[in-house]
Design a protein around this motif. Structure first.
Motif, PDB file in Angstrom:
ATOM      1  N   ASP A   3       0.865  -1.171   0.000  1.00 40.11           N
ATOM      2  CA  ASP A   3       0.000   0.000   0.000  1.00 40.11           C
ATOM      3  C   ASP A   3       0.907   1.229   0.000  1.00 40.11           C
ATOM      4  OD1 ASP A   3      -1.690   2.095   0.506  1.00 40.11           O
ATOM      5  OD2 ASP A   3      -2.733   1.165   2.194  1.00 40.11           O
ATOM      6  N   VAL A   4       1.233   1.724  -1.197  1.00 38.59           N
ATOM      7  CA  VAL A   4       2.243   2.776  -1.345  1.00 38.59           C
ATOM      8  C   VAL A   4       1.877   4.069  -0.609  1.00 38.59           C
ATOM      9  CG1 VAL A   4       3.428   4.280  -3.003  1.00 38.59           C
ATOM     10  CG2 VAL A   4       3.225   1.828  -3.451  1.00 38.59           C
ATOM     11  N   PRO A   5       0.654   4.605  -0.742  1.00 35.24           N
ATOM     12  CA  PRO A   5       0.335   5.850  -0.028  1.00 35.24           C
ATOM     13  C   PRO A   5       0.516   5.724   1.488  1.00 35.24           C
ATOM     14  CG  PRO A   5      -1.335   5.398  -1.698  1.00 35.24           C
ATOM     15  CD  PRO A   5      -0.469   4.188  -1.617  1.00 35.24           C
ATOM     16  N   THR A   6       0.119   4.574   2.051  1.00 32.59           N
ATOM     17  CA  THR A   6       0.284   4.364   3.499  1.00 32.59           C
ATOM     18  C   THR A   6       1.759   4.285   3.867  1.00 32.59           C
ATOM     19  OG1 THR A   6      -1.818   3.185   3.617  1.00 32.59           O
ATOM     20  CG2 THR A   6      -0.280   2.846   5.435  1.00 32.59           C
ATOM     21  N   GLY A  28      14.496  -3.971  -5.336  1.00 37.62           N
ATOM     22  CA  GLY A  28      13.945  -5.106  -6.066  1.00 37.62           C
ATOM     23  C   GLY A  28      13.343  -4.734  -7.400  1.00 37.62           C
ATOM     24  N   ALA A  29      13.476  -3.434  -7.792  1.00 35.01           N
ATOM     25  CA  ALA A  29      12.892  -2.952  -9.049  1.00 35.01           C
ATOM     26  C   ALA A  29      11.435  -3.385  -9.155  1.00 35.01           C
ATOM     27  CB  ALA A  29      13.698  -3.451 -10.245  1.00 35.01           C
ATOM     28  N   SER A  30      10.697  -3.150  -8.076  1.00 37.35           N
ATOM     29  CA  SER A  30       9.298  -3.554  -8.004  1.00 37.35           C
ATOM     30  C   SER A  30       8.457  -2.920  -9.115  1.00 37.35           C
ATOM     31  CB  SER A  30       8.723  -3.129  -6.644  1.00 37.35           C
ATOM     32  OG  SER A  30       7.311  -3.161  -6.645  1.00 37.35           O
ATOM     33  N   PRO A  31       7.423  -3.631  -9.580  1.00 36.14           N
ATOM     34  CA  PRO A  31       6.498  -3.027 -10.549  1.00 36.14           C
ATOM     35  C   PRO A  31       5.826  -1.763  -9.981  1.00 36.14           C
ATOM     36  CG  PRO A  31       6.151  -5.410 -10.395  1.00 36.14           C
ATOM     37  CD  PRO A  31       7.084  -5.039  -9.295  1.00 36.14           C
ATOM     38  N   GLN A  32       5.849  -1.636  -8.641  1.00 32.56           N
ATOM     39  CA  GLN A  32       5.243  -0.461  -8.011  1.00 32.56           C
ATOM     40  C   GLN A  32       6.201   0.718  -7.886  1.00 32.56           C
ATOM     41  OE1 GLN A  32       3.663  -2.911  -4.503  1.00 32.56           O
ATOM     42  NE2 GLN A  32       2.010  -1.445  -4.808  1.00 32.56           N
ATOM     43  N   LEU A  33       7.420   0.550  -8.430  1.00 31.39           N
ATOM     44  CA  LEU A  33       8.447   1.576  -8.278  1.00 31.39           C
ATOM     45  C   LEU A  33       8.009   2.921  -8.860  1.00 31.39           C
ATOM     46  CD1 LEU A  33      11.208   2.190  -7.208  1.00 31.39           C
ATOM     47  CD2 LEU A  33      12.211   1.272  -9.292  1.00 31.39           C
ATOM     48  N   MET A  37       7.917   6.385  -6.712  1.00 30.87           N
ATOM     49  CA  MET A  37       8.659   7.597  -7.078  1.00 30.87           C
ATOM     50  C   MET A  37       7.724   8.785  -7.321  1.00 30.87           C
ATOM     51  SD  MET A  37      11.836   7.157  -6.794  1.00 30.87           S
ATOM     52  CE  MET A  37      11.789   5.910  -5.529  1.00 30.87           C
ATOM     53  N   ALA A  38       6.558   8.510  -7.903  1.00 33.24           N
ATOM     54  CA  ALA A  38       5.584   9.583  -8.140  1.00 33.24           C
ATOM     55  C   ALA A  38       5.082  10.158  -6.812  1.00 33.24           C
ATOM     56  CB  ALA A  38       4.410   9.056  -8.967  1.00 33.24           C
ATOM     57  N   ALA A  39       4.903   9.283  -5.824  1.00 30.76           N
ATOM     58  CA  ALA A  39       4.417   9.732  -4.511  1.00 30.76           C
ATOM     59  C   ALA A  39       5.502  10.510  -3.759  1.00 30.76           C
ATOM     60  CB  ALA A  39       3.965   8.527  -3.687  1.00 30.76           C
ATOM     61  N   LEU A  40       6.771  10.132  -3.959  1.00 35.01           N
ATOM     62  CA  LEU A  40       7.871  10.759  -3.227  1.00 35.01           C
ATOM     63  C   LEU A  40       8.324  12.083  -3.843  1.00 35.01           C
ATOM     64  CD1 LEU A  40      10.212   7.695  -2.459  1.00 35.01           C
ATOM     65  CD2 LEU A  40       8.568   8.789  -0.916  1.00 35.01           C
ATOM     66  N   ALA A 137      12.674  12.090   1.370  1.00 33.82           N
ATOM     67  CA  ALA A 137      11.229  12.271   1.593  1.00 33.82           C
ATOM     68  C   ALA A 137      10.816  11.864   3.002  1.00 33.82           C
ATOM     69  CB  ALA A 137      10.443  11.454   0.564  1.00 33.82           C
ATOM     70  N   ALA A 138      11.594  10.960   3.618  1.00 35.73           N
ATOM     71  CA  ALA A 138      11.280  10.506   4.976  1.00 35.73           C
ATOM     72  C   ALA A 138      11.715  11.520   6.040  1.00 35.73           C
ATOM     73  CB  ALA A 138      11.941   9.155   5.233  1.00 35.73           C
ATOM     74  N   GLY A 139      12.251  12.645   5.600  1.00 34.62           N
ATOM     75  CA  GLY A 139      12.545  13.725   6.547  1.00 34.62           C
ATOM     76  C   GLY A 139      13.972  13.785   7.048  1.00 34.62           C
TER      77      GLY A 139
END
Length: 319
Positions: A3-6, A28-33, A37-40, A137-139
């Motif tokens: 759950d990328v947004p979370t 891991g070059a995830s398909p969700q990468l 990156m768009a969220a970050l 992005a994590a501060g």
């Protein structure tokens, strides 16, 4: 599926598990990468990235740990990417999370991650730019990227960092080695560690001499300082931090920081694009077009450059 947004929201709150999960998706070059990156993207850009490099044995991990302590005393959140040599069999980091940094393991204001180079020339994991963005992005206020010292390919650290610190130590022939490898151009701050050893002053003098032989500098140009430290005892570390802050201020004043970050982003985009093209070309192995081009090259009816042009045209049309 994560759950990328979370995960991103939890990472912003400084939760180590969320940061770890995001970096694992990167490695891991995830398909969700792409989603990650768009969220970050809108959250990153505030961290100061410091590269720490040098030959094996100069005390990079000890120096990095001492720098973490100094920045924590100043109230800053710190991220550390320790880039290790890879196992040729598993692709994993041989050294794991650095033993010398274990004193910071329970500090919630410090995040330490080892990454494997996976055989990538330059001593930096291919995923390092994205991992830096996760920590940013994590501060994290400061991100220290400690990379394995492997000679001339150390220059790759300069492409990832706002400021590059090059470590040397007396009695290791580092000065001569640095000159031969051509890596003196990458240092913004030079540190002669283990300065309690015999020959430290001579190493600093030799380094100063070699820097003086370099390109002529105009008034106002940055002159890399040479700082002597005994990192194992924390001696000279505050001076290193002071030198880093001076370099950051100089870069901001002269527009160099923005220029370096633009160059870094351009390189990252180019790498992603080239990787995508390489994957498409890889898909052509066994493809009749590649085989036909190879036959013509072997027969002398086509030169390899023209064949490559035809292959690139085929790949880009396919996209």
């Amino acid at each position: 599926m994560a759950d990328v947004p979370t995960l991103v929201e939890q990472a912003r709150q400084g939760r180590p598990r969320a940061v770890a999960r995001l970096i694992s998706l990167v490695e891991g070059a995830s398909p969700q990468l792409r989603e990650v990156m768009a969220a970050l993207a809108p959250l990153a850009g505030g961290a100061y990235v410091v590269g720490v490099t040098g030959s094996p044995g100069v005390g990079k991990s000890t120096s990095t740990s001492a720098l973490v302590s100094a920045y924590r005393r100043a109230g800053k959140r710190v991220g550390v990417l320790a880039v290790d040599p890879s196992s040729p069999f598993s692709g994993g980091a041989l050294l794991g999370d650095r033993v010398r940094m274990s004193e910071h393991a329970s500090d919630p204001g410090v995040y330490i991650r080892s990454m494997a180079t996976r055989g990538h020339l330059g001593g930096l994991a291919w995923a390092a730019p994205q991992a830096i963005r996760v920590l940013d992005a994590a501060g994290c206020d400061v991100i220290l990227v400690e990379t394995v010292g492997v000679g001339q390919s150390e220059v790759e650290i300069a492409a990832q960092a706002d400021t590059s610190v090059l470590l040397l130590a007396p009695g290791m022939g580092d000065g001569i080695q640095a000159a031969k490898a051509g890596i003196l151009e990458i240092g913004d701050v030079y540190v002669v560690n283990k300065a309690d050893r015999e020959g430290a002053d001579a190493t600093a003098r030799e380094l100063n001499h070699m820097l003086g032989l370099g390109e002529s500098r105009s008034p106002g140009d940055w002159r890399p300082p040479i700082v002597k430290t005994v990192a194992a005892r924390g001696e000279g570390i505050e001076e290193v931090v002071e030198a880093l802050e001076k370099h950051r201020a100089w870069m901001e004043e002269h527009g160099v920081l923005a220029e370096r970050r633009m160059r870094r982003a351009a390189g990252e985009v180019e790498t992603i694009a080239v990787t995508a093209l390489r994957e498409r070309i890889g898909d052509l192995h066994g493809d009749r077009r590649l085989g036909a081009l190879a036959e013509r090259v072997v027969a002398g009816g086509l030169d390899p450059y023209t064949a490559a042009d035809e292959l690139v045209a085929a790949v880009t049309e396919q996209g």
